[in-house]
Scaffold this motif. Structure first.
Motif, PDB file in Angstrom:
ATOM      1  N   THR A   1       1.042  11.658  -1.382  1.00  0.00           N
ATOM      2  CA  THR A   1       1.804  10.938  -0.374  1.00  0.00           C
ATOM      3  C   THR A   1       1.634   9.441  -0.535  1.00  0.00           C
ATOM      4  O   THR A   1       0.823   8.968  -1.327  1.00  0.00           O
ATOM      5  CB  THR A   1       1.425  11.385   1.047  1.00  0.00           C
ATOM      6  OG1 THR A   1       2.383  10.855   1.969  1.00  0.00           O
ATOM      7  CG2 THR A   1       0.035  10.921   1.431  1.00  0.00           C
ATOM      8  N   SER A   2       2.396   8.732   0.225  1.00  0.00           N
ATOM      9  CA  SER A   2       2.381   7.279   0.207  1.00  0.00           C
ATOM     10  C   SER A   2       1.085   6.754   0.811  1.00  0.00           C
ATOM     11  O   SER A   2       0.590   7.286   1.811  1.00  0.00           O
ATOM     12  CB  SER A   2       3.593   6.794   1.023  1.00  0.00           C
ATOM     13  OG  SER A   2       3.736   5.415   0.930  1.00  0.00           O
ATOM     14  N   GLY A   3       0.544   5.697   0.211  1.00  0.00           N
ATOM     15  CA  GLY A   3      -0.734   5.145   0.630  1.00  0.00           C
ATOM     16  C   GLY A   3      -0.787   4.642   2.053  1.00  0.00           C
ATOM     17  O   GLY A   3      -1.869   4.490   2.616  1.00  0.00           O
TER      18      GLY A   3
ATOM     19  N   PHE B   1       9.582   8.376  -1.599  1.00  0.00           N
ATOM     20  CA  PHE B   1      10.926   8.087  -2.089  1.00  0.00           C
ATOM     21  C   PHE B   1      11.548   6.860  -1.416  1.00  0.00           C
ATOM     22  O   PHE B   1      12.690   6.514  -1.689  1.00  0.00           O
ATOM     23  CB  PHE B   1      11.809   9.334  -1.955  1.00  0.00           C
ATOM     24  CG  PHE B   1      11.423  10.393  -2.947  1.00  0.00           C
ATOM     25  CD1 PHE B   1      12.156  10.563  -4.110  1.00  0.00           C
ATOM     26  CD2 PHE B   1      10.309  11.195  -2.743  1.00  0.00           C
ATOM     27  CE1 PHE B   1      11.781  11.518  -5.046  1.00  0.00           C
ATOM     28  CE2 PHE B   1       9.926  12.149  -3.673  1.00  0.00           C
ATOM     29  CZ  PHE B   1      10.661  12.308  -4.820  1.00  0.00           C
ATOM     30  N   ARG B   2      10.787   6.182  -0.578  1.00  0.00           N
ATOM     31  CA  ARG B   2      11.226   4.894  -0.020  1.00  0.00           C
ATOM     32  C   ARG B   2      11.184   3.803  -1.080  1.00  0.00           C
ATOM     33  O   ARG B   2      11.752   2.734  -0.902  1.00  0.00           O
ATOM     34  CB  ARG B   2      10.301   4.463   1.134  1.00  0.00           C
ATOM     35  CG  ARG B   2      10.310   5.366   2.328  1.00  0.00           C
ATOM     36  CD  ARG B   2       9.282   4.900   3.356  1.00  0.00           C
ATOM     37  NE  ARG B   2       7.930   5.131   2.841  1.00  0.00           N
ATOM     38  CZ  ARG B   2       6.834   4.491   3.252  1.00  0.00           C
ATOM     39  NH1 ARG B   2       6.923   3.544   4.170  1.00  0.00           N
ATOM     40  NH2 ARG B   2       5.656   4.775   2.747  1.00  0.00           N
ATOM     41  N   PHE B   3      10.471   4.067  -2.177  1.00  0.00           N
ATOM     42  CA  PHE B   3      10.217   3.048  -3.189  1.00  0.00           C
ATOM     43  C   PHE B   3      10.839   3.425  -4.522  1.00  0.00           C
ATOM     44  O   PHE B   3      10.945   4.597  -4.853  1.00  0.00           O
ATOM     45  CB  PHE B   3       8.700   2.870  -3.371  1.00  0.00           C
ATOM     46  CG  PHE B   3       7.990   2.561  -2.093  1.00  0.00           C
ATOM     47  CD1 PHE B   3       8.002   1.273  -1.563  1.00  0.00           C
ATOM     48  CD2 PHE B   3       7.310   3.557  -1.398  1.00  0.00           C
ATOM     49  CE1 PHE B   3       7.358   0.991  -0.369  1.00  0.00           C
ATOM     50  CE2 PHE B   3       6.662   3.278  -0.204  1.00  0.00           C
ATOM     51  CZ  PHE B   3       6.688   1.990   0.311  1.00  0.00           C
TER      52      PHE B   3
ATOM     53  N   VAL C   1       0.822  -1.214   0.000  1.00  0.00           N
ATOM     54  CA  VAL C   1       0.000   0.000   0.000  1.00  0.00           C
ATOM     55  C   VAL C   1       0.855   1.263   0.000  1.00  0.00           C
ATOM     56  O   VAL C   1       0.453   2.301  -0.523  1.00  0.00           O
ATOM     57  CB  VAL C   1      -1.028  -0.025   1.156  1.00  0.00           C
ATOM     58  CG1 VAL C   1      -0.349   0.173   2.503  1.00  0.00           C
ATOM     59  CG2 VAL C   1      -2.134   0.983   0.938  1.00  0.00           C
ATOM     60  N   GLY C   2       2.058   1.172   0.536  1.00  0.00           N
ATOM     61  CA  GLY C   2       2.962   2.320   0.537  1.00  0.00           C
ATOM     62  C   GLY C   2       3.384   2.750  -0.860  1.00  0.00           C
ATOM     63  O   GLY C   2       3.767   3.899  -1.071  1.00  0.00           O
ATOM     64  N   GLN C   3       3.300   1.848  -1.833  1.00  0.00           N
ATOM     65  CA  GLN C   3       3.692   2.157  -3.207  1.00  0.00           C
ATOM     66  C   GLN C   3       2.598   2.882  -3.993  1.00  0.00           C
ATOM     67  O   GLN C   3       2.820   3.245  -5.142  1.00  0.00           O
ATOM     68  CB  GLN C   3       4.074   0.875  -3.951  1.00  0.00           C
ATOM     69  CG  GLN C   3       5.385   0.289  -3.479  1.00  0.00           C
ATOM     70  CD  GLN C   3       5.681  -1.013  -4.188  1.00  0.00           C
ATOM     71  OE1 GLN C   3       5.286  -2.081  -3.731  1.00  0.00           O
ATOM     72  NE2 GLN C   3       6.366  -0.917  -5.302  1.00  0.00           N
ATOM     73  N   ILE C   4       1.473   3.107  -3.356  1.00  0.00           N
ATOM     74  CA  ILE C   4       0.405   3.867  -4.007  1.00  0.00           C
ATOM     75  C   ILE C   4       0.606   5.345  -3.678  1.00  0.00           C
ATOM     76  O   ILE C   4       0.669   5.737  -2.509  1.00  0.00           O
ATOM     77  CB  ILE C   4      -0.991   3.408  -3.530  1.00  0.00           C
ATOM     78  CG1 ILE C   4      -1.201   1.927  -3.863  1.00  0.00           C
ATOM     79  CG2 ILE C   4      -2.080   4.293  -4.115  1.00  0.00           C
ATOM     80  CD1 ILE C   4      -1.124   1.582  -5.342  1.00  0.00           C
TER      81      ILE C   4
END
Length: 167
Positions: free
Chosen positions: A72-74, A127-129, A50-53
């Motif tokens: 922002t990140s999901g 930017f973590r992904f 979900v963070g990649q959304i």
């Protein structure tokens, strides 16, 4: 593909596709079989975290009624106080405001190709992904990109506007 490529794309997705093409982006929008109105639905449909959304949240700036887009990140929640410190006092945007300013319905707001250019902020958590996905102007439409692409596509600054996780 899943057969949706045989159907004409909704107007909002066509607008996003044109903007991506005009900016030389490598990935065209795709239509999912199921709704991706929420970050979790989109992540489940794409088989990613979900963070990649890259979720697009619209606020209404109180001083001049301008739309403020926070991407922002999901898996994160926006801290409205941090947003206000950067752009001025904001409030919630209702569905009519979102549709009028962006041309998109809630659940399909793209980070690009808005009817009226918003004030845009990109949260650094994305930017973590290496690879993220964003809405493409329709609840079933998404497109792939890298976080750095958001900067190029929007011209927006990268900032810290999410709530700190409680440990």
């Amino acid at each position: 593909m899943c057969g949706s490529e045989l159907q004409p794309l909704p107007e909002g997705v066509r607008r996003v596709a044109r903007a991506l093409l005009d900016k030389g982006h490598a990935h065209a929008p795709v239509m999912l079989d199921n709704s991706a109105r929420t970050a979790q639905e989109a992540a489940d449909a794409l088989g990613i975290t979900v963070g990649q959304i890259a979720k697009s949240i619209i606020f209404r700036r109180k001083g001049d009624d301008v739309a403020v887009l926070v991407i922002t990140s999901g898996d994160k929640r926006v801290d409205e106080k941090k947003v206000d410190a950067l752009v001025g006092k904001t409030g919630r945007a209702d569905a009519d405001f979102v549709k009028a300013r962006t041309g998109f319905s809630i659940g399909g707001v793209s980070p690009i190709a808005h009817e009226t250019d918003p004030v845009t902020l990109i949260d650094r958590e994305l930017f973590r992904f290496d690879v993220i996905w964003a809405a493409a102007g329709h609840p079933n439409g998404v497109f792939q990109l890298a976080p750095e692409d958001l900067e190029k596509l929007t011209g927006a600054p990268v900032v810290d506007v999410v709530k700190v996780d409680a440990a």
